[in-house]
Design an enzyme around this catalytic site. Structure first.
Site, PDB file in Angstrom:
ATOM      1  N   ASN A 185       0.850  -1.184   0.000  1.00  0.00           N
ATOM      2  CA  ASN A 185       0.000   0.000   0.000  1.00  0.00           C
ATOM      3  C   ASN A 185       0.888   1.237   0.000  1.00  0.00           C
ATOM      4  O   ASN A 185       1.345   1.697   1.048  1.00  0.00           O
ATOM      5  CB  ASN A 185      -0.923  -0.008   1.216  1.00  0.00           C
ATOM      6  N   GLU A 186       1.161   1.745  -1.182  1.00  0.00           N
ATOM      7  CA  GLU A 186       2.080   2.869  -1.351  1.00  0.00           C
ATOM      8  C   GLU A 186       1.409   4.192  -0.956  1.00  0.00           C
ATOM      9  O   GLU A 186       0.176   4.243  -0.764  1.00  0.00           O
ATOM     10  CB  GLU A 186       2.546   2.931  -2.807  1.00  0.00           C
ATOM     11  N   PRO A 187       2.198   5.277  -0.810  1.00  0.00           N
ATOM     12  CA  PRO A 187       1.611   6.584  -0.515  1.00  0.00           C
ATOM     13  C   PRO A 187       0.468   6.919  -1.463  1.00  0.00           C
ATOM     14  O   PRO A 187       0.552   6.689  -2.677  1.00  0.00           O
ATOM     15  CB  PRO A 187       2.806   7.537  -0.713  1.00  0.00           C
ATOM     16  N   SER A 189      -2.557   5.558  -0.814  1.00  0.00           N
ATOM     17  CA  SER A 189      -3.553   4.500  -0.600  1.00  0.00           C
ATOM     18  C   SER A 189      -4.651   4.983   0.342  1.00  0.00           C
ATOM     19  O   SER A 189      -4.379   5.665   1.337  1.00  0.00           O
ATOM     20  CB  SER A 189      -2.886   3.250  -0.016  1.00  0.00           C
TER      21      SER A 189
END
Length: 655
Positions: A185-187, A189
């Site tokens: 879950n990258e920035p 998300s």
């Protein structure tokens, strides 16, 4: 310890629910402050912390077994949970811990990714856990990186439904990426996101690059559980080890909840514990600046740390700090103990001044009361340990040169061959030169290496003969550098520690033979000084393993008579320097010495221009080394000390 750690939500304070279970408090360092919004514990060792986590998981499995229920675990991959899985496997084999009732759901998988690929998380989980315990194959769930693109959406929905069919996750194990991602879950998300396909951040791919032999080989996409999926877990434990995680740990625990740091969403989960080693915790306010948290225990370390911090904060030399500066920045308690800023400033200035020496082996016939090293014996036996064949000149090339010029008996030992860091193109270049020099009857062996390298497919492991060639390239470069510094070949040692020789980024655990080789060398040299890499931020872990081997060997040899007069100095590698308050010996370099150090680094030609494992820093090693040494000198100067071209820094290890 209890099997399921719980909060007592009936007792509230500004930090959220009160942490009721004391098991983690007893095992690690725990202290609630107004800055922290996620419960966390700090351990001296990530290995010990991993055992504590494994014990909690094992306790939960047993509790569920007693109730004849399934234990549903959410599992993570990467380097952080490896020791947790090792301990669980040990418990299964030695203590009879059964996984027959365990159902697992992994967080994520690269896409596209074949299950048999050694970089796949399917391979990782079977290699580290599933192949070694009695879990039922049908109870293992890992996102499938081979799903056709058009089927991913429905596959992700089905993954969510499968988790729900087991009543959700009882326990979720997490690591944290430097972008603040949990799972993938990258920035950006969303806090209600579910299992889905996602595009990976460049920094995430950069961190994965060593395992894939280059960022160009790292998949750009992944399938991951969502933030919302993770938050539904009844219990969450998130791990972080090492200096490189310190900044994002602080942002996650102390910052605002933000999609830019997805792990910060865990502030809204009532049963989460962040488990840290001391390096990962070093940026937390209660660790870095405890005087801002509340009453501070003013030991010498905290005094030194606080005064240097204050000087840098107000941008004044130490001797210009005033009572007002101390009072305005949470240090009135220190003034109350010591009386005046004048006395504090003088003492700190002298402490820093006494770390500076142009004589790293001790100055002969000089009063050494306020010098970092002893003046006797003048001619010391010195052993420099270099994890890779260039760490010595990159990290302490100027000091290396000084020790030789000041007539000490200097030995250098390269602990690993460094062969994995030689590119195939570089190896072919050397092999073709050798081939052209050999008579026709002797060309066959070297020709087979050239053919292997030219036909080599992505991520294939080199043969033993190819690794040998690459190791010889690094060895020849090392001789070039040491000869340039004036060290005879007889004082250069190649340990080729076996733990390193896997042909992949992943190394074996160190064993008796690794210890034996280092032990024999120390017994032979009987050093008065040992210099070793204390850099734990090395992106592929070799520095840490080499340091662990050294620490064990030192412990084994501590009663030897010659070891009672041996001092160990730790230097940092290319990624990070010691904080000023940690530095106990600072060796200034002249412009000429900086240039000579640079030329010594240049002998490691295979590592120049195209470094394979440089992390997310695009600068070459010699540039990083020079800029770091210059920055250290600049920091000393801004604190009010003399201005030097560059400084190499060391911290003493007491064993």
């Amino acid at each position: 310890m209890s099997t399921q750690t719980k909060y007592d939500s009936s007792i509230n304070n500004s930090n959220g629910p009160y942490y009721k279970d004391i098991s983690y408090r007893e095992a690690g360092k725990f202290e609630e402050t107004r800055f922290e919004k996620i419960h966390n514990v700090i351990f001296k060792s990530s290995d010990y912390a991993s055992i504590i986590i494994a014990q909690e998981i094992a306790g939960l499995i047993k509790e569920k077994q007693a109730q004849q229920e399934s234990c549903v675990l959410g599992l993570a991959t990467g380097s952080s949970p490896i020791k947790v899985y090792e301990e669980l496997v040990r418990m299964h084999k030695e203590e009879g811990l059964s996984f027959a009732n365990v159902v697992t759901f992994n967080l994520d998988e690269y896409f596209p990714m074949e299950k048999g690929n050694v970089q796949s998380y399917h391979y990782f989980m079977h290699e580290h856990l599933f192949n070694h315990v009695d879990i039922l194959p049908e109870n293992i769930h890992i996102p499938d990186g081979t799903i056709p693109q058009e089927q991913i959406h429905q596959y992700c929905i089905d993954y969510e439904l499968k988790i729900n069919s087991f009543g959700g996750l009882d326990f979720q194990l997490l690591g944290i990426g430097r972008t603040g991602h949990i799972g993938f879950n990258e920035p950006g998300s969303h806090y209600n996101s579910v299992t889905r396909s996602i595009t990976l951040d460049h920094l995430t791919r950069s961190d994965a690059a060593p395992a894939f032999f280059g960022i160009e080989n790292v998949p750009k996409k992944a399938i991951t559980m969502g933030i919302g999926t993770i938050k539904k877990a009844k219990r969450i434990v998130i791990m972080a080890w090492g200096h490189k995680k310190a900044e994002v740990v602080k942002e996650t625990i102390e910052g605002m909840v933000s999609s830019e740091v997805p792990a910060s969403y865990l502030q809204r989960h009532e049963n989460t514990t962040f488990v840290l080693d001391k390096e990962a915790a070093e940026e937390l306010t209660r660790i870095k600046t405890p005087w801002l948290v509340g009453p501070c225990r003013w030991n010498e370390k905290n005094k030194n740390k606080a005064i240097i911090w204050l000087s840098q904060k107000v941008q004044k030399p130490i001797l210009k700090l005033t009572d007002k500066d101390y009072n305005d920045h949470g240090m009135s308690g220190l003034l109350a103990e010591e009386g005046s800023s004048y006395e504090l400033n003088i003492r700190m200035f002298n402490t820093l001044q006494h770390t500076i020496t142009g004589w790293p082996g001790g100055k002969p016939n000089a009063d050494d009361t306020y010098r970092p090293e002893r003046n006797t014996p003048h001619k010391k036996r010195v052993l420099i340990l270099s994890p890779h064949p260039d760490d010595d000149v990159i990290s302490m090339g100027g000091t290396f040169l000084r020790l030789i010029e000041q007539d000490h008996i200097v030995h250098v030992a390269y602990q690993t061959s460094g062969n994995i860091a030689v590119s195939d193109e570089e190896a072919i270049k050397y092999a073709e030169v050798i081939q052209n020099m050999l008579p026709a009857t002797d060309k066959e062996n070297i020709g087979s290496i050239i053919l292997e390298l030219k036909r080599k497919q992505e991520r294939m492991i080199d043969s033993e003969s190819t690794r040998s060639l690459k190791g010889l390239i690094r060895r020849g470069e090392s001789y070039g550098a040491t000869r340039f510094l004036g060290l005879p070949d007889a004082y250069v040692h190649f340990l080729d520690l076996p733990f390193y020789e896997t042909g992949t980024v992943k190394k074996n655990p160190y064993g008796p033979e690794d210890k034996k080789r280092l032990t024999n060398l120390i017994k032979k040299v009987k050093p008065h000084q040992i210099y070793a890499a204390g850099d734990l931020a090395d992106p592929h872990g070799t520095h840490k393993v080499c340091l662990d081997v050294l620490f064990e060997v030192l412990n084994d040899l501590r009663e030897e008579e010659y070891m009672k007069d041996c001092w160990v100095w730790l230097y940092r590698g290319a990624w990070q320097e010691w904080d000023i308050h940690d530095i106990e010996m600072a060796v200034p370099l002249s412009p000429d010495e900086v240039l000579k150090k640079r030329k010594a680094i240049f002998f490691h030609q295979s590592q120049k221009d195209g470094v394979m494992f440089q992390g997310d820093d695009s600068r070459e090693f010699w540039v990083r080394a020079e800029e770091r040494n210059q920055q250290t000198a600049e920091k000393y100067h801004k604190l009010g000390l003399a201005e030097y071209e560059a400084i190499e820094a060391f911290k003493r290890y007491h064993f």
